[in-house]
Design a protein around this motif. Sequence first.
Motif, mmCIF file in Angstrom:
data_model
loop_
_atom_site.group_PDB
_atom_site.id
_atom_site.type_symbol
_atom_site.label_atom_id
_atom_site.label_comp_id
_atom_site.label_asym_id
_atom_site.label_seq_id
_atom_site.Cartn_x
_atom_site.Cartn_y
_atom_site.Cartn_z
ATOM 1 N N ASP A 56 7.606 -14.847 -34.160
ATOM 2 C CA ASP A 56 8.090 -13.236 -34.277
ATOM 3 C C ASP A 56 8.449 -12.745 -35.759
ATOM 4 N N ILE A 57 9.184 -13.640 -36.277
ATOM 5 C CA ILE A 57 9.530 -13.087 -37.553
ATOM 6 C C ILE A 57 8.194 -13.155 -38.671
ATOM 7 N N GLU A 58 7.282 -14.137 -38.368
ATOM 8 C CA GLU A 58 6.223 -13.868 -39.365
ATOM 9 C C GLU A 58 5.298 -12.717 -38.920
ATOM 10 N N LEU A 59 5.185 -12.597 -37.664
ATOM 11 C CA LEU A 59 4.267 -11.402 -37.307
ATOM 12 C C LEU A 59 4.792 -10.159 -37.603
ATOM 13 N N TRP A 60 6.276 -9.851 -37.420
ATOM 14 C CA TRP A 60 6.680 -8.508 -37.477
ATOM 15 C C TRP A 60 7.646 -7.998 -38.708
ATOM 16 N N CYS A 61 7.997 -9.145 -39.447
ATOM 17 C CA CYS A 61 8.701 -8.579 -40.715
ATOM 18 C C CYS A 61 8.507 -9.460 -41.864
ATOM 19 N N PHE A 62 7.455 -10.597 -41.656
ATOM 20 C CA PHE A 62 7.712 -11.624 -42.754
ATOM 21 C C PHE A 62 7.231 -11.054 -44.277
ATOM 22 N N GLY A 63 6.487 -9.952 -44.331
ATOM 23 C CA GLY A 63 6.189 -9.132 -45.517
ATOM 24 C C GLY A 63 7.370 -8.759 -46.018
ATOM 25 N N THR A 64 8.128 -8.122 -45.306
ATOM 26 C CA THR A 64 9.734 -7.752 -45.888
ATOM 27 C C THR A 64 10.439 -8.775 -46.324
ATOM 28 N N MET A 65 10.582 -9.859 -45.545
ATOM 29 C CA MET A 65 11.079 -10.929 -46.013
ATOM 30 C C MET A 65 10.885 -11.541 -47.382
#
Length: 204
Positions: free
Chosen positions: A16-25
């Motif tokens: 989930d994190i990789e798909l939906w906010c990884f760029g932001t991380m």
Amino acid sequence: MSQLKKVLAIGPHPDDIELWCFGTMCRLANEWYEIYFLVLSRWEWWSNGIDRTEEARASSHLLNCTLYIEDLPDRYMTHGQDTISIIEKYVAQISPDIVFIPSGNDVHQDHRAVFQASLVAVRMINEVYVYQSPSTTTNFHPTAYFDITDYIKTKIQAVRIHSSQGWKVYMADRAIEWLAEYRAFDIFRNDRFMEAFELIRIIK
Ligand SMILES: [Zn+2]
């Protein structure tokens, strides 16, 4: 010297994190935030055999963040005390400045449950964002955008690492790129890639 600010992203499932906010991380890591991932499940229920822990570890290594992975039951998560107390434990331990959580407007029951539990567990956090998943409904109305143009390739790489899920259409490279382009079109940044969020609150 002032302490680094901390960001906690909460994912019901290992991708989930990789798909939906990884760029932001990636962006926030590059801006010297300390990044923490909390993934609430590791097993895929129907296979009775796929332990997704190593995929979660490998993709988190792209960022050099701290990964915590729990063992709640995939597809049977609740919004009650069992989930709240796990999230509260990590919130107390990490003391994040910013938290990212899944959407409550979502047809996946685990995403809805973790949204509800997170609202309780992060009630004292000053800055909270909701991310979009493939099962988020059309009631997702983003109000905050992060430019991930410099990190889109790393995001695609992170999603590819979750190869046990690779057959799902939203895991495809083009799905990642097109959503990020579409979100840039939302706000007339037509040559960029964006991740979009609903802002729950920001307290300064
Ligand atoms: Zn999920």
